[in-house]
Design an enzyme around this catalytic site. Structure first.
Site, PDB file in Angstrom:
ATOM      1  CG  ASP A  43      51.731   9.761  28.858  1.00  0.00           C
ATOM      2  OD1 ASP A  43      52.713  10.362  29.313  1.00  0.00           O
ATOM      3  OD2 ASP A  43      50.721  10.342  28.421  1.00  0.00           O
ATOM      4  CG  ASP A  44      53.865  10.598  32.984  1.00  0.00           C
ATOM      5  OD1 ASP A  44      54.570  11.099  32.101  1.00  0.00           O
ATOM      6  OD2 ASP A  44      53.099  11.263  33.703  1.00  0.00           O
ATOM      7  CB  CYS A  61      54.407  14.123  27.564  1.00  0.00           C
ATOM      8  SG  CYS A  61      53.817  15.659  28.268  1.00  0.00           S
ATOM      9  NE  ARG A  70      53.591  12.015  24.482  1.00  0.00           N
ATOM     10  CZ  ARG A  70      53.022  10.816  24.597  1.00  0.00           C
ATOM     11  NH1 ARG A  70      52.557  10.217  23.522  1.00  0.00           N
ATOM     12  NH2 ARG A  70      52.902  10.236  25.766  1.00  0.00           N
ATOM     13  CE  LYS A  97      50.225  12.857  26.141  1.00  0.00           C
ATOM     14  NZ  LYS A  97      50.629  12.788  27.565  1.00  0.00           N
ATOM     15  CG  HIS A 119      50.502  16.389  24.645  1.00  0.00           C
ATOM     16  ND1 HIS A 119      51.100  16.153  25.867  1.00  0.00           N
ATOM     17  CD2 HIS A 119      49.986  17.644  24.714  1.00  0.00           C
ATOM     18  CE1 HIS A 119      50.935  17.199  26.645  1.00  0.00           C
ATOM     19  NE2 HIS A 119      50.263  18.125  25.969  1.00  0.00           N
ATOM     20  CG  HIS A 134      49.857  11.360  31.997  1.00  0.00           C
ATOM     21  ND1 HIS A 134      48.981  12.190  32.659  1.00  0.00           N
ATOM     22  CD2 HIS A 134      50.874  12.153  31.560  1.00  0.00           C
ATOM     23  CE1 HIS A 134      49.437  13.428  32.624  1.00  0.00           C
ATOM     24  NE2 HIS A 134      50.591  13.431  31.976  1.00  0.00           N
ATOM     25  CG  ASP A 143      55.943  10.110  27.818  1.00  0.00           C
ATOM     26  OD1 ASP A 143      56.154   9.485  28.873  1.00  0.00           O
ATOM     27  OD2 ASP A 143      55.011  10.932  27.698  1.00  0.00           O
ATOM     28  CG  ASN A 144      57.917  11.651  30.755  1.00  0.00           C
ATOM     29  OD1 ASN A 144      57.194  12.300  30.020  1.00  0.00           O
ATOM     30  ND2 ASN A 144      57.424  10.969  31.793  1.00  0.00           N
ATOM     31  CE  LYS A 200      55.656  14.525  33.045  1.00  0.00           C
ATOM     32  NZ  LYS A 200      54.233  14.167  33.200  1.00  0.00           N
TER      33      LYS A 200
END
Length: 520
Positions: free
Chosen positions: A15-16, A53, A57, A110, A112, A193, A309-310, A365
């Site tokens: 994540d990130d 994110c 996803r 996660k 989300h 993240h 994710d990004n 991002k």
């Protein structure tokens, strides 16, 4: 190994994570376990996500573009087809499709992607975070579903989210061994993240490493990327990036590290050390999963995919924030530095470090430039992927995961599901890439918060919300340094038309009348 010889599938999502954070992608962070996946598998250098994110996803899970799935922005329901904030009934998830192939389906980490939740969307078991971000130290925000399932009991001070997510992932893998069915594990870490939080021992490992600042780190990563042959020898490092405040009223360029006050340097160095510790801790836990597969003789016939994710999180100015609601920054000095990363702390690391973590790419991002939409992708499957340690430069996208899993698992992608007509898959199977077959020209499109992009063969249009389209030849300018839009106006017009057609087709348009995210 399962008796029917279908592969287990472990899809790991960070994540990130920035493009060059992993040491196998040029970073200085210690990631030996992820590196082992790269050395025994494939590294893809031009694989794309959807810049944020929730949209990423949605694409990863459904095999369609995020606006088609209903998650063009975040999880607020904007009452517009592409922006409902949850996965619509016109798409199916990887879990729902693989269950049709007799797979166990598990999610640790996660979610989300909206209010319906992972169990309704095909997962047998879930443990993790239903929303977007929270403390890594506070277990009350992490859920176990279906309700009533056994839970780990962590004593005060023992809980750390990355460890707990892995604990449950290992439980789920063990649960699958009660029969001979294969399993799909979506291991969706919320690290690294914000809030930046990590155990003291892990942070201590990186104390002082970032005192040399983001300019030196960028140069060092850039040189290692060349040494690893992940970028061309004649590539050029982009200048320090621009940044915008959340409401886009403040705009500037990241300053040089040497121009900063020593107190500011110490504060920023500590933020990056915590971030690195979070990546390191995630790698340690991925090592636990790899070892479990090895001990149970499942490693050879398990497809493991790792991605982010990004791009790196540039929210918002170069200093980072200490309060998500106000995005205000607190300059930590002396004794306060020692408290950073602990249970009572809350930090991000800002656009200065995000620019370094995006090396060698532009922006981060949110944006349709390469730094916003590019992920390191690693694929290991010893039984099938024999291109051990190789690097593959063909473009791909999160929409490809669905087509890949349908292909390798021999399952049927439904035209209808629970009475709803299902959108066709947008992606292509990655199996030919795994086998080293010749690549096909791709056209891939991007949009998030009116930051846009279209990749067509070697050409790429990129657009920042308030600005005109920029044109780049990605074949020799992946870093998007030389805008040739004025030289090829007809090509700009053609690609812009293609993007608009895509936007109309995939529910990018119409856009909601208000932007709830920026006003929150």
């Amino acid at each position: 190994m399962t008796s029917n010889n279908k592969p287990n599938i472990v899809l790991i999502l960070a994540d990130d994570l920035g493009y060059s954070d992993l040491s196998c992608f040029g970073g200085e962070i210690d990631t030996p376990n992820i590196d082992s996946l790269a050395s025994n598998g494939l590294r893809f250098t031009q694989f794309y996500n959807s810049a944020r994110c929730c949209p990423s996803r949605a694409s990863l899970l459904t095999g369609v573009y995020p606006h088609q799935a209903g998650v063009g922005e975040m999880t607020e329901d904007r009452e517009t087809p592409g922006y409902r904030g949850f996965l619509k009934d016109q798409c199916v998830t990887l879990a729902q499709v693989l269950k049709g192939g007799d797979y166990h389906t598990y999610l640790a980490g996660k979610w989300h992607v909206g209010k319906q939740g992972p169990i309704k969307k095909g997962f047998d078991e879930f443990y993790g975070l239903l929303g977007g971000f929270t403390s890594f130290w506070d277990q009350k925000d992490y859920s176990r579903l279906p309700e009533g399932r056994p839970q780990h009991q962590y004593k005060d001070g023992e809980f750390y989210a990355t460890d707990a997510i892995t604990d449950y992932a290992l439980d789920f893998m063990e649960d699958s061994r009660k029969d001979d069915k294969p399993y799909f594990l979506y291991l969706s870490y919320n690290a690294p993240h914000f809030p930046l939080q990590a155990p003291e021992a892990d942070v201590a490992k990186y104390e002082g490493m970032y005192d040399r600042g983001w300019d030196r780190i960028r140069e060092e990563r850039f040189n290692r990327l060349k040494e690893l042959k992940l970028i061309p020898e004649d590539a050029k490092l982009p200048p320090r990036s621009e940044y915008w405040s959340r409401d886009r009223e403040i705009h500037g360029v990241i300053p040089s590290w040497d121009s900063l006050d020593p107190d500011r340097q110490k504060d920023l160095s500590k933020r990056m050390a915590i971030y690195a510790a979070m990546v390191d801790r995630m790698d340690q836990n991925i090592g636990r999963v790899i070892e479990d597969l090895r001990e149970n003789n499942e490693l050879d016939n398990t497809l493991i995919l790792f991605c982010s994710d990004n791009g790196a999180c540039g929210e918002w100015d170069p200093w980072g924030f200490d309060n998500w609601i106000t995005t205000s920054n607190f300059l930590h000095r002396k004794g306060d530095l020692d408290k950073m990363g602990g249970p009572n702390s809350y930090h991000s690391y800002g656009s200065g470090w995000a620019s370094a973590c995006s090396t060698p790419l532009r922006l981060y991002k949110h944006y349709g430039h390469e730094g916003g939409i590019s992920t390191p992708l690693i694929a290991q499957w010893p039984k099938v992927v024999t291109r051990q340690g190789e690097i593959d430069h063909r473009p791909g996208h999160f929409i490809d995961f669905m087509a890949t899993m349908v292909d390798i698992a021999g399952v049927e992608y439904p035209e209808k599901y629970e009475g709803h007509q299902i959108l066709p898959m947008e992606g292509k199977s990655m199996l030919p890439a795994f086998l080293g077959k010749e690549e096909e020209q791709r056209t891939l499109c991007f949009e998030h918060e009116q930051h846009c992009g279209i990749r067509h063969g070697k050409w790429k249009l990129s657009k920042i919300k308030e600005r005109d389209w920029e044109l780049y030849n990605i074949e020799n300018d992946r870093n998007e340094l030389v805008n040739v839009a004025d030289i090829y106006p007809e090509l700009v017009e053609k690609l812009t038309s293609m993007w608009k057609q895509w936007a109309d087709r995939t529910n990018v348009t119409p856009r909601p009348k208000t932007n709830l995210y920026q006003s929150s």
